[in-house]
Design an enzyme around this catalytic site. Structure first.
Site, mmCIF file in Angstrom:
data_model
loop_
_atom_site.group_PDB
_atom_site.id
_atom_site.type_symbol
_atom_site.label_atom_id
_atom_site.label_comp_id
_atom_site.label_asym_id
_atom_site.label_seq_id
_atom_site.Cartn_x
_atom_site.Cartn_y
_atom_site.Cartn_z
ATOM 1 N N ASP A 1 5.848 35.580 59.170
ATOM 2 C CA ASP A 1 4.927 34.435 59.206
ATOM 3 C C ASP A 1 3.954 34.493 58.026
ATOM 4 O O ASP A 1 3.602 35.576 57.552
ATOM 5 C CB ASP A 1 4.157 34.464 60.538
ATOM 6 C CG ASP A 1 3.539 33.123 60.856
ATOM 7 O OD1 ASP A 1 3.849 32.130 60.168
ATOM 8 O OD2 ASP A 1 2.728 33.062 61.803
ATOM 9 N N GLY A 2 3.537 33.312 57.590
ATOM 10 C CA GLY A 2 2.497 33.241 56.561
ATOM 11 C C GLY A 2 2.980 32.738 55.209
ATOM 12 O O GLY A 2 2.201 32.727 54.245
ATOM 13 N N GLY B 1 3.734 29.635 54.313
ATOM 14 C CA GLY B 1 3.040 28.389 53.962
ATOM 15 C C GLY B 1 1.632 28.682 53.458
ATOM 16 O O GLY B 1 1.217 28.181 52.399
ATOM 17 N N ARG B 2 0.884 29.512 54.205
ATOM 18 C CA ARG B 2 -0.493 29.824 53.812
ATOM 19 C C ARG B 2 -0.541 30.560 52.476
ATOM 20 O O ARG B 2 -1.429 30.340 51.659
ATOM 21 C CB ARG B 2 -1.169 30.671 54.903
ATOM 22 C CG ARG B 2 -1.765 29.828 56.008
ATOM 23 C CD ARG B 2 -2.082 30.665 57.209
ATOM 24 N NE ARG B 2 -0.873 31.082 57.910
ATOM 25 C CZ ARG B 2 -0.821 32.090 58.769
ATOM 26 N NH1 ARG B 2 -1.891 32.805 59.011
ATOM 27 N NH2 ARG B 2 0.303 32.374 59.389
ATOM 28 N N HIS C 1 8.156 29.862 50.908
ATOM 29 C CA HIS C 1 9.447 30.264 51.498
ATOM 30 C C HIS C 1 10.325 30.975 50.460
ATOM 31 O O HIS C 1 11.083 31.879 50.788
ATOM 32 C CB HIS C 1 10.172 29.043 52.069
ATOM 33 C CG HIS C 1 9.452 28.430 53.241
ATOM 34 N ND1 HIS C 1 8.988 29.183 54.290
ATOM 35 C CD2 HIS C 1 9.105 27.148 53.520
ATOM 36 C CE1 HIS C 1 8.382 28.394 55.169
ATOM 37 N NE2 HIS C 1 8.442 27.153 54.718
ATOM 38 N N SER D 1 13.604 29.179 63.713
ATOM 39 C CA SER D 1 13.585 29.167 65.180
ATOM 40 C C SER D 1 14.081 27.827 65.714
ATOM 41 O O SER D 1 14.139 26.827 64.972
ATOM 42 C CB SER D 1 12.164 29.431 65.689
ATOM 43 O OG SER D 1 11.381 28.265 65.538
ATOM 44 N N THR D 2 14.390 27.797 67.000
ATOM 45 C CA THR D 2 14.828 26.538 67.629
ATOM 46 C C THR D 2 13.700 25.508 67.581
ATOM 47 O O THR D 2 13.947 24.317 67.762
ATOM 48 C CB THR D 2 15.264 26.786 69.101
ATOM 49 O OG1 THR D 2 14.285 27.623 69.741
ATOM 50 C CG2 THR D 2 16.606 27.465 69.183
ATOM 51 N N ARG E 1 9.548 20.709 61.904
ATOM 52 C CA ARG E 1 8.885 20.639 60.592
ATOM 53 C C ARG E 1 9.410 19.442 59.794
ATOM 54 O O ARG E 1 10.493 18.928 60.085
ATOM 55 C CB ARG E 1 9.150 21.927 59.817
ATOM 56 C CG ARG E 1 8.499 23.098 60.520
ATOM 57 C CD ARG E 1 8.549 24.355 59.702
ATOM 58 N NE ARG E 1 7.816 25.371 60.412
ATOM 59 C CZ ARG E 1 7.113 26.347 59.864
ATOM 60 N NH1 ARG E 1 7.073 26.460 58.557
ATOM 61 N NH2 ARG E 1 6.476 27.219 60.593
ATOM 62 N N LEU F 1 23.594 49.795 57.194
ATOM 63 C CA LEU F 1 22.507 49.041 57.834
ATOM 64 C C LEU F 1 23.037 47.746 58.464
ATOM 65 O O LEU F 1 23.793 47.014 57.825
ATOM 66 C CB LEU F 1 21.462 48.692 56.763
ATOM 67 C CG LEU F 1 20.285 47.814 57.177
ATOM 68 C CD1 LEU F 1 19.321 48.582 58.077
ATOM 69 C CD2 LEU F 1 19.543 47.300 55.939
ATOM 70 N N ARG G 1 1.359 36.623 68.768
ATOM 71 C CA ARG G 1 2.280 36.139 69.814
ATOM 72 C C ARG G 1 3.715 36.341 69.358
ATOM 73 O O ARG G 1 3.971 36.585 68.172
ATOM 74 C CB ARG G 1 2.007 34.671 70.160
ATOM 75 C CG ARG G 1 2.107 33.737 68.992
ATOM 76 C CD ARG G 1 2.006 32.260 69.382
ATOM 77 N NE ARG G 1 1.878 31.455 68.184
ATOM 78 C CZ ARG G 1 0.726 31.069 67.647
ATOM 79 N NH1 ARG G 1 -0.414 31.362 68.229
ATOM 80 N NH2 ARG G 1 0.713 30.381 66.521
HETATM 81 C C1 FPP Z 1 6.971 31.191 58.771
HETATM 82 O O1 FPP Z 1 5.985 30.912 57.803
HETATM 83 C C2 FPP Z 1 8.254 31.330 58.122
HETATM 84 C C3 FPP Z 1 9.334 30.571 58.377
HETATM 85 C C4 FPP Z 1 9.357 29.478 59.366
HETATM 86 C C5 FPP Z 1 10.562 30.762 57.623
HETATM 87 C C6 FPP Z 1 10.944 32.163 57.299
HETATM 88 C C7 FPP Z 1 12.057 32.084 56.379
HETATM 89 C C8 FPP Z 1 12.204 32.802 55.256
HETATM 90 C C9 FPP Z 1 11.349 33.904 54.804
HETATM 91 C C10 FPP Z 1 13.314 32.360 54.403
HETATM 92 C C11 FPP Z 1 14.476 33.009 54.175
HETATM 93 C C12 FPP Z 1 15.474 33.479 55.074
HETATM 94 C C13 FPP Z 1 16.707 33.835 54.621
HETATM 95 C C14 FPP Z 1 17.708 34.362 55.550
HETATM 96 C C15 FPP Z 1 17.116 33.683 53.231
HETATM 97 P P1 FPP Z 1 5.169 29.568 57.913
HETATM 98 O O2 FPP Z 1 5.780 28.575 57.028
HETATM 99 O O3 FPP Z 1 5.040 29.149 59.341
HETATM 100 O O4 FPP Z 1 3.784 30.030 57.362
HETATM 101 P P2 FPP Z 1 2.368 29.449 57.739
HETATM 102 O O5 FPP Z 1 2.090 29.863 59.165
HETATM 103 O O6 FPP Z 1 1.457 30.135 56.773
HETATM 104 O O7 FPP Z 1 2.421 27.970 57.562
#
Ligand code: FPP
Length: 231
Positions: A11-12, A14-15, A28, A56-57, A62, A121, A178
């Site tokens: 997570d994080g 976007g921020r 991303h 996620s589902t 988004r 792995l 969470r």
């Molecule tokens: C949450 O951050 C992140 C996601 C919803 C996407 C996670 C996906 C990747 C890291 C991409 C790559 C995966 C592969 C398999 C190549 P957020 O956007 O919710 O962040 P925020 O809470 O700061 O807005």
């Protein structure tokens, strides 16, 4: 003791981008780099199974262009997969793949098949993954076999994650505390670790700090003996 299986809620992204006045997508992109770095670091440290929550589902809620960008990140990751095959890594995509764009689900299935026999792995990647969906599917599959009363072993055998032991450690970056519908059953006895580090900044140093925190915890699984105690 090094955890055998670590699961990550990344997570994080976007921020991370917003703080730099960059489009969320860039977060991303850098998050994908952090995922690849973490695969390398976990392999180096001797972790045997890693799981990543990539989509996620609930992520369908988004904006479409962000969802499409994430699928593009998956496609690029598929293109780089040869390096993992060479290292004998096994890759398993967990989640309801049938709802993903056809090329994404077809490639995911192909990669799983091609790396099935690998003994290095094991990397599990959640794509359209949600625990509630996973459990519902598991129960429905058992019902379709004519089973009317289930055991916990039968449920475990139907989970997308059946190739791996349950995680010892679940790490969520980004500061939220969470699980967000991630590995709810599998995490029953996992150590949960929440860090404010944003996913694109997650590196070997932060990983080692998390493992040290894990090693400092006592793990009794409802009994009296600490399974994490150094002997
Ligand atoms: C949450 O951050 C992140 C996601 C919803 C996407 C996670 C996906 C990747 C890291 C991409 C790559 C995966 C592969 C398999 C190549 P957020 O956007 O919710 O962040 P925020 O809470 O700061 O807005």
């Amino acid at each position: 003791m090094i955890p055998e299986h670590i699961a990550f809620i990344m997570d994080g992204n976007g921020r991370w981008a917003e703080r730099r006045h960059l489009p969320r997508k860039y977060g991303h992109k850098m998050g994908t780099e952090a995922l690849k770095r973490t695969i390398r670091n976990c392999a180096e440290i001797g972790v045997k199974f890693v799981t990543f929550y990539a989509f996620s589902t609930e992520n369908w809620n988004r904006p479409k262009d962000e969802v499409d960008y994430l699928f593009d990140m998956f496609r690029r990751f598929f293109d780089e997969i040869d390096q993992y095959r060479d290292k004998s890594y096994r890759i398993v995509f967990i989640g309801n793949l049938s709802e993903l764009p056809t090329d994404v689900s077809e490639n995911a299935l192909r990669i799983m098949k091609e790396t099935e026999g690998n003994t290095g792995l094991t990397i599990l990647i959640g794509m359209n993954y949600g625990s509630w969906e996973e459990i519902t599917q598991a129960v429905n599959r058992l019902l379709s076999k004519g089973i009317t009363s289930v055991t916990k072993e039968q449920i475990a055998e139907e989970l997308y994650t059946k190739v791996a032991p349950f995680p010892d450690l679940v790490i969520r970056t980004g500061g939220e505390v969470r699980l967000s519908n991630f590995l709810l059953l599998q995490s029953a006895y996992a150590e949960l670790l929440f860090t404010k580090v944003l996913w694109p900044d997650f590196n070997k140093k932060t990983l080692i700090k998390c493992i040290e925190e894990f090693e400092s915890r006592s793990r009794k699984f409802g009994g009296l003996e600490d399974k994490n105690a150094k002997t």
